[in-house]
Scaffold this active site. Structure first.
Site, PDB file in Angstrom:
ATOM      1  N   ARG A 173      43.988  35.697  24.511  1.00  0.00           N
ATOM      2  CA  ARG A 173      43.797  37.141  24.394  1.00  0.00           C
ATOM      3  C   ARG A 173      44.879  37.849  25.201  1.00  0.00           C
ATOM      4  NH1 ARG A 173      40.855  38.265  28.974  1.00  0.00           N
ATOM      5  NH2 ARG A 173      40.298  40.332  28.268  1.00  0.00           N
ATOM      6  N   ARG A 177      44.780  48.067  27.386  1.00  0.00           N
ATOM      7  CA  ARG A 177      43.946  49.145  27.936  1.00  0.00           C
ATOM      8  C   ARG A 177      44.299  50.459  27.275  1.00  0.00           C
ATOM      9  NH1 ARG A 177      44.833  48.180  34.307  1.00  0.00           N
ATOM     10  NH2 ARG A 177      43.857  46.116  34.395  1.00  0.00           N
ATOM     11  N   ARG A 250      53.567  22.969  37.081  1.00  0.00           N
ATOM     12  CA  ARG A 250      54.539  23.907  36.550  1.00  0.00           C
ATOM     13  C   ARG A 250      55.256  24.496  37.766  1.00  0.00           C
ATOM     14  NH1 ARG A 250      54.662  28.857  34.615  1.00  0.00           N
ATOM     15  NH2 ARG A 250      52.537  29.503  34.968  1.00  0.00           N
ATOM     16  N   ARG A 281      61.370  37.356  36.806  1.00  0.00           N
ATOM     17  CA  ARG A 281      61.077  38.618  37.475  1.00  0.00           C
ATOM     18  C   ARG A 281      61.791  38.694  38.818  1.00  0.00           C
ATOM     19  NH1 ARG A 281      54.888  38.496  39.785  1.00  0.00           N
ATOM     20  NH2 ARG A 281      55.156  36.653  41.064  1.00  0.00           N
ATOM     21  N   GLU A 307      62.968  35.094  40.410  1.00  0.00           N
ATOM     22  CA  GLU A 307      62.133  33.943  40.056  1.00  0.00           C
ATOM     23  C   GLU A 307      62.592  33.345  38.743  1.00  0.00           C
ATOM     24  OE1 GLU A 307      57.934  35.478  41.986  1.00  0.00           O
ATOM     25  OE2 GLU A 307      57.931  34.566  40.002  1.00  0.00           O
ATOM     26  N   TYR A 355      43.983  25.340  39.933  1.00  0.00           N
ATOM     27  CA  TYR A 355      44.532  26.621  40.335  1.00  0.00           C
ATOM     28  C   TYR A 355      43.425  27.477  40.931  1.00  0.00           C
ATOM     29  CZ  TYR A 355      46.629  31.042  40.882  1.00  0.00           C
ATOM     30  OH  TYR A 355      47.073  32.206  41.476  1.00  0.00           O
ATOM     31  N   ASP A 357      42.872  31.165  42.997  1.00  0.00           N
ATOM     32  CA  ASP A 357      43.387  32.343  43.666  1.00  0.00           C
ATOM     33  C   ASP A 357      42.953  32.252  45.133  1.00  0.00           C
ATOM     34  OD1 ASP A 357      44.915  33.897  41.938  1.00  0.00           O
ATOM     35  OD2 ASP A 357      43.153  34.737  40.942  1.00  0.00           O
TER      36      ASP A 357
HETATM   37  C1  LIG Z   1      53.686  31.106  42.858  1.00  0.00           C
HETATM   38  C2  LIG Z   1      52.250  31.373  43.228  1.00  0.00           C
HETATM   39  C3  LIG Z   1      51.808  32.689  43.355  1.00  0.00           C
HETATM   40  C4  LIG Z   1      50.477  32.937  43.703  1.00  0.00           C
HETATM   41  N1  LIG Z   1      50.059  34.245  43.802  1.00  0.00           N
HETATM   42  C5  LIG Z   1      48.783  34.508  44.113  1.00  0.00           C
HETATM   43  C6  LIG Z   1      48.308  35.859  44.174  1.00  0.00           C
HETATM   44  O1  LIG Z   1      49.055  36.824  43.941  1.00  0.00           O
HETATM   45  N2  LIG Z   1      47.003  36.066  44.498  1.00  0.00           N
HETATM   46  C7  LIG Z   1      46.138  35.038  44.766  1.00  0.00           C
HETATM   47  O2  LIG Z   1      44.963  35.278  45.066  1.00  0.00           O
HETATM   48  N3  LIG Z   1      46.564  33.750  44.737  1.00  0.00           N
HETATM   49  C8  LIG Z   1      47.860  33.461  44.424  1.00  0.00           C
HETATM   50  N4  LIG Z   1      48.286  32.150  44.377  1.00  0.00           N
HETATM   51  C9  LIG Z   1      47.346  31.068  44.786  1.00  0.00           C
HETATM   52  C10 LIG Z   1      47.421  30.724  46.296  1.00  0.00           C
HETATM   53  O3  LIG Z   1      48.730  30.318  46.627  1.00  0.00           O
HETATM   54  C11 LIG Z   1      46.419  29.601  46.612  1.00  0.00           C
HETATM   55  O4  LIG Z   1      45.120  30.051  46.357  1.00  0.00           O
HETATM   56  C12 LIG Z   1      46.430  29.108  48.073  1.00  0.00           C
HETATM   57  O5  LIG Z   1      47.712  28.954  48.590  1.00  0.00           O
HETATM   58  C13 LIG Z   1      45.698  27.770  48.142  1.00  0.00           C
HETATM   59  O6  LIG Z   1      45.573  27.334  49.473  1.00  0.00           O
HETATM   60  P1  LIG Z   1      45.386  25.784  49.794  1.00  0.00           P
HETATM   61  O7  LIG Z   1      45.062  25.700  51.247  1.00  0.00           O
HETATM   62  O8  LIG Z   1      44.468  25.154  48.831  1.00  0.00           O
HETATM   63  O9  LIG Z   1      46.808  25.120  49.465  1.00  0.00           O
HETATM   64  P2  LIG Z   1      48.219  25.227  50.182  1.00  0.00           P
HETATM   65  O10 LIG Z   1      48.519  26.634  50.531  1.00  0.00           O
HETATM   66  O11 LIG Z   1      49.181  24.514  49.314  1.00  0.00           O
HETATM   67  O12 LIG Z   1      48.048  24.411  51.533  1.00  0.00           O
HETATM   68  C14 LIG Z   1      48.071  22.994  51.576  1.00  0.00           C
HETATM   69  C15 LIG Z   1      48.776  22.589  52.860  1.00  0.00           C
HETATM   70  O13 LIG Z   1      48.661  21.169  53.012  1.00  0.00           O
HETATM   71  C16 LIG Z   1      49.852  20.703  53.587  1.00  0.00           C
HETATM   72  N5  LIG Z   1      49.964  19.276  53.309  1.00  0.00           N
HETATM   73  C17 LIG Z   1      50.124  18.666  52.114  1.00  0.00           C
HETATM   74  N6  LIG Z   1      50.177  17.326  52.263  1.00  0.00           N
HETATM   75  C18 LIG Z   1      50.048  17.092  53.586  1.00  0.00           C
HETATM   76  C19 LIG Z   1      50.036  15.913  54.382  1.00  0.00           C
HETATM   77  N7  LIG Z   1      50.181  14.702  53.829  1.00  0.00           N
HETATM   78  N8  LIG Z   1      49.897  16.019  55.721  1.00  0.00           N
HETATM   79  C20 LIG Z   1      49.775  17.247  56.300  1.00  0.00           C
HETATM   80  N9  LIG Z   1      49.766  18.391  55.607  1.00  0.00           N
HETATM   81  C21 LIG Z   1      49.903  18.319  54.264  1.00  0.00           C
HETATM   82  C22 LIG Z   1      50.928  21.529  52.899  1.00  0.00           C
HETATM   83  O14 LIG Z   1      52.119  21.511  53.652  1.00  0.00           O
HETATM   84  C23 LIG Z   1      50.265  22.893  52.845  1.00  0.00           C
HETATM   85  O15 LIG Z   1      50.592  23.669  53.985  1.00  0.00           O
HETATM   86  C24 LIG Z   1      49.587  31.866  43.961  1.00  0.00           C
HETATM   87  C25 LIG Z   1      50.049  30.546  43.813  1.00  0.00           C
HETATM   88  C26 LIG Z   1      51.346  30.300  43.434  1.00  0.00           C
HETATM   89  C27 LIG Z   1      51.778  28.885  43.236  1.00  0.00           C
END
Ligand SMILES: Cc1cc2nc3c(=O)[nH]c(=O)nc-3n(C[C@H](O)[C@H](O)[C@H](O)COP(=O)(O)OP(=O)(O)OC[C@H]3O[C@@H](n4cnc5c(N)ncnc54)[C@H](O)[C@@H]3O)c2cc1C
Length: 377
Positions: A173, A177, A250, A281, A307, A355, A357
């Site tokens: 979809r 708006r 990706r 962008r 990007e 994924y 947020d």
């Molecule tokens: C390009 C992009 C844009 C985004 N924009 C938005 C947005 O506008 N709004 C929104 O709500 N969400 C957004 N998101 C989603 C958001 O980034 C995630 O929800 C969030 O970062 C997830 O947190 P996390 O702790 O699960 O993972 P991460 O932030 O990836 O944290 C995982 C951590 O584990 C560490 N790690 C990995 N392996 C090891 C190891 N072996 N030993 C020690 N440490 C390790 C990594 O270094 C990292 O610091 C976006 C995501 C992307 C990819």
């Protein structure tokens, strides 16, 4: 836990790890957080350049409908009133996103919702059969003009293929708006933490032992001996030495530039929707905080990030999990292995190959921590 130095070692100082660390610590558990990177925050990490908080792993805009999560994050940061209203640039023509009355007015000169609706309905008729590819699907949803100017080039850059070669189901979809509302997110709460996300995560981790540049997997046996339980937020396939194969992602590539001008594009996000421009962008980071420092002074310079969509190869930074059958099945196989790891909890976007947020990952971390605290060891 008896004989162990820590109740929990948390691998990953991203949002999942930081929230879990805060919750467990506040309930009296001893916690060590480690991250293999040289900073906390995971992918929401922001770095200050010339007073500008640069979103190093891609632009992050906090938005949620979950009042409890909103209250939670506001404990650690003051959020500003940023509202995401991206602009599309097609060969110098500027359109408001998401598709709304401002977009239709610029496209066709229409003023009333009725005129806009009629225009779209007329153009949708071009496809009189079940759409066979993404191009036909998009035209059947919003008509040719919007497709040609705002969808085609952008999508082709994202996927590296012609829309006529892409399957129709990629676009189910396309929200349209018929109001003059260009607030991208339909969220009750939205904003950017003033001072950047890094500070917010530092506040979450306040008083909690944190070791950076420390990879859990490189010293797994040592860490396992020191902790009752491990919370692992790194890639699930890496945990198992990629023994079943690589999960795919990706990817995005960023090119950052510091410019000696105060204003490059007048908006935080501008999408380039023609195919001839190679980036998808440009983010101009200072506009997430209205071009000012925390004292309200105008910042003289600017940082932009171009990007590019890029193919992911093993070893590259993992960004978006790929939601297809092949990767879904592989993840399920890894999850079965994970279920057998009695003392390890896999969490977050990499640990659960999902994924999330930011608000969702925080909600999940709160839920998992609560469960750990209420389930007998
Ligand atoms: C390009 C992009 C844009 C985004 N924009 C938005 C947005 O506008 N709004 C929104 O709500 N969400 C957004 N998101 C989603 C958001 O980034 C995630 O929800 C969030 O970062 C997830 O947190 P996390 O702790 O699960 O993972 P991460 O932030 O990836 O944290 C995982 C951590 O584990 C560490 N790690 C990995 N392996 C090891 C190891 N072996 N030993 C020690 N440490 C390790 C990594 O270094 C990292 O610091 C976006 C995501 C992307 C990819």
């Amino acid at each position: 836990m008896a004989g162990k130095k820590y109740d929990y070692i948390i691998a990953g100082a991203g949002l999942f790890g930081a929230v879990a660390a805060r919750e467990l610590t506040d309930s009296g558990k001893s916690v060590l957080v480690i991250d293999r990177r040289s900073h906390v925050g995971g992918n929401v990490y922001t770095e200050k350049t010339e007073g500008i908080n640069v979103h190093k792993y891609g632009a992050h805009i906090f938005h949620t409908n979950d009042a409890a999560v909103w209250e939670y994050v506001n404990r650690f940061a003051r959020f500003n009133r940023f509202t995401n209203s991206p602009v599309a640039n097609y060969k110098g023509e500027l359109y408001s996103l998401p598709f709304n009355m401002y977009t239709f007015n610029r496209m066709w000169g229409v003023v009333t919702p009725e005129e806009a609706r009629a225009k779209i309905e007329e153009q949708k008729k071009e496809i009189g059969h079940e759409p066979r590819n993404l191009e036909e699907q998009a035209i059947s949803l919003v008509g040719r003009d919007i497709y040609e100017k705002l969808i085609k080039g952008y999508t082709e850059k994202q996927w590296g293929r012609d829309c006529s070669q892409l399957p129709a189901f990629i676009i189910r979809r396309l929200p349209v708006r018929f109001t003059y509302d260009n607030n991208y997110f339909n969220a009750l709460f939205q904003g950017i933490p003033t001072g950047g996300y890094t500070r917010m995560v530092e506040n979450m981790l306040s008083g909690i032992e944190t070791r950076l540049d420390t990879d859990y997997l490189l010293n797994k046996e040592e860490f396992d001996k020191e902790a009752g339980k491990i919370i692992y937020t790194g890639p699930i396939d890496a945990y198992f030495g990629y023994s079943l194969g690589y999960l795919e992602y990706r990817s995005v590539r960023f090119e950052n530039e510091l410019l000696d001008i105060p204003n490059y594009q007048g908006n935080a996000a501008v999408n380039y929707t023609e195919r001839e421009i190679p980036w998808t962008r440009i983010i101009e980071h200072k506009w997430f905080e209205f071009g000012k420092d925390e004292d309200g002074n105008d910042l003289p310079k600017t940082v932009i990030s171009k990007e590019y969509s890029s193919e992911w190869h093993p070893g590259d930074e993992p960004y978006y999990p790929v939601n297809d059958e092949k990767n879904g099945a592989l993840y399920e196989d890894y999850r079965k292995l994970a279920d057998k790891e009695a003392n390890v909890i896999f969490g977050g976007r990499l640990g659960e190959y999902k994924y999330y947020d930011m608000d969702q990952v925080i909600a999940r971390a709160l839920e998992v921590s609560q469960k750990l605290l209420t389930t007998p060891a």
